[in-house]
Design a protein around this motif. Sequence first.
Motif, PDB file in Angstrom:
ATOM      1  N   ALA A  18       2.801   0.661 -17.223  1.00  0.00           N
ATOM      2  CA  ALA A  18       2.324   1.010 -15.877  1.00  0.00           C
ATOM      3  C   ALA A  18       0.864   0.674 -15.689  1.00  0.00           C
ATOM      4  N   GLY A  19       0.044   0.915 -16.725  1.00  0.00           N
ATOM      5  CA  GLY A  19      -1.390   0.661 -16.586  1.00  0.00           C
ATOM      6  C   GLY A  19      -1.688  -0.798 -16.323  1.00  0.00           C
ATOM      7  N   SER A  20      -1.120  -1.708 -17.147  1.00  0.00           N
ATOM      8  CA  SER A  20      -1.389  -3.134 -16.955  1.00  0.00           C
ATOM      9  C   SER A  20      -0.804  -3.627 -15.646  1.00  0.00           C
ATOM     10  N   ARG A  21       0.407  -3.124 -15.310  1.00  0.00           N
ATOM     11  CA  ARG A  21       1.010  -3.539 -14.046  1.00  0.00           C
ATOM     12  C   ARG A  21       0.151  -3.088 -12.877  1.00  0.00           C
ATOM     13  N   SER A  22      -0.383  -1.835 -12.942  1.00  0.00           N
ATOM     14  CA  SER A  22      -1.231  -1.314 -11.872  1.00  0.00           C
ATOM     15  C   SER A  22      -2.490  -2.145 -11.717  1.00  0.00           C
ATOM     16  N   ARG A  23      -3.074  -2.552 -12.882  1.00  0.00           N
ATOM     17  CA  ARG A  23      -4.301  -3.349 -12.791  1.00  0.00           C
ATOM     18  C   ARG A  23      -4.017  -4.716 -12.170  1.00  0.00           C
ATOM     19  N   VAL A  47      -4.468  -0.672  -3.584  1.00  0.00           N
ATOM     20  CA  VAL A  47      -3.701   0.052  -4.593  1.00  0.00           C
ATOM     21  C   VAL A  47      -4.672   0.763  -5.531  1.00  0.00           C
ATOM     22  N   VAL A  48      -4.527   2.073  -5.655  1.00  0.00           N
ATOM     23  CA  VAL A  48      -5.436   2.874  -6.476  1.00  0.00           C
ATOM     24  C   VAL A  48      -5.347   2.456  -7.937  1.00  0.00           C
ATOM     25  N   ALA A  49      -6.511   2.147  -8.523  1.00  0.00           N
ATOM     26  CA  ALA A  49      -6.587   1.727  -9.918  1.00  0.00           C
ATOM     27  C   ALA A  49      -7.152   2.855 -10.774  1.00  0.00           C
ATOM     28  N   PRO A  50      -6.946   2.813 -12.084  1.00  0.00           N
ATOM     29  CA  PRO A  50      -7.499   3.848 -12.964  1.00  0.00           C
ATOM     30  C   PRO A  50      -9.015   3.963 -12.812  1.00  0.00           C
ATOM     31  N   LEU A  79      -7.663  14.321  -4.857  1.00  0.00           N
ATOM     32  CA  LEU A  79      -6.525  14.015  -5.722  1.00  0.00           C
ATOM     33  C   LEU A  79      -5.793  12.806  -5.178  1.00  0.00           C
ATOM     34  N   ILE A  80      -5.987  11.648  -5.826  1.00  0.00           N
ATOM     35  CA  ILE A  80      -5.236  10.453  -5.471  1.00  0.00           C
ATOM     36  C   ILE A  80      -4.561   9.930  -6.735  1.00  0.00           C
ATOM     37  N   ILE A  81      -3.386   9.331  -6.575  1.00  0.00           N
ATOM     38  CA  ILE A  81      -2.564   8.958  -7.716  1.00  0.00           C
ATOM     39  C   ILE A  81      -2.662   7.463  -7.974  1.00  0.00           C
ATOM     40  N   ILE A  82      -2.851   7.105  -9.241  1.00  0.00           N
ATOM     41  CA  ILE A  82      -2.911   5.703  -9.638  1.00  0.00           C
ATOM     42  C   ILE A  82      -1.638   4.998  -9.187  1.00  0.00           C
ATOM     43  N   GLY A  83      -1.807   3.816  -8.574  1.00  0.00           N
ATOM     44  CA  GLY A  83      -0.667   3.040  -8.100  1.00  0.00           C
ATOM     45  C   GLY A  83      -0.320   3.293  -6.648  1.00  0.00           C
TER      46      GLY A  83
END
Length: 268
Positions: A18-23, A47-50, A79-83
């Motif tokens: 999920a992390g790499s896909r999100s980035r 798209v919210v990133a880490p 509070l915002i969610i990664i992705g």
Amino acid sequence: MGAYMVGFDRPTPAPADAGSRSRRQGAAVLVVVAALAAGGFADVGHVVAPGESLLTIARKYATTPQAIAQANHLANPNLIIIGTQLRIPASPAPPVLKPAPAPPLPVPAPQVVTYSVQRGDNLTTIAVHYGVTPAALATLNGITRPSLIQVGKVLKIPVPAPATVETLLEKYAATYKVEAALIKALAWQESGWQQQVISDVGAVGVMQIMPEAGVAFFAYLVRQAKGNVALAVAGYYQGLRSVVQDGMQADTKRYLANVMALRQRFSS
């Protein structure tokens, strides 16, 4: 690598990739979004990133956290969610603005914030930090002996009303010989003139430092930039040395464009 919520709740695990896909998604969207924003098109997405917060995202697009929260109906802006894909409300492009009277900017209502007294505090230092008077603090909190305040006591802090903030900005602009409309625009971009705003790095207030200190610092940057106000505004956001040595970053250019657009509105 796990993905986590940005905020104060416990981490929520996500699939291993999920992390790499999100980035990858975030990078792709950011490229498209930057192009659209530069062209002055309508609302765009992000798209919210880490590691991101609403404030850091807002600065990338020269808008405010409040505008993004409102556009996305966020009940808790902290509070915002990664992705998560956020809708970014478009900022007005400077060339479109005309030197005609514009509707008044919406201003936030006065509020009261709280502060817990720490060791070494006194009423005067607390008042100076929040831009109010010791007398106002004492009156609001029913303190009859201002020289004696108890560690751990929670004080109510009266936040200056927007009209008071504007008066202060005009006063300090005159004191330090800088353009009032530009100072108002810079302060609005930083906080929407809300003294209670605290940034993700702990900066407090109207100009993310106390109003007088912010105006004095900007006046210093103008002198260092030899009167180039655009360079001074960019330096206020990115750091003057960084701008001179490395050039303006993309988010700095958007920040500058937004401040200059607001400057025109405050000049009308």
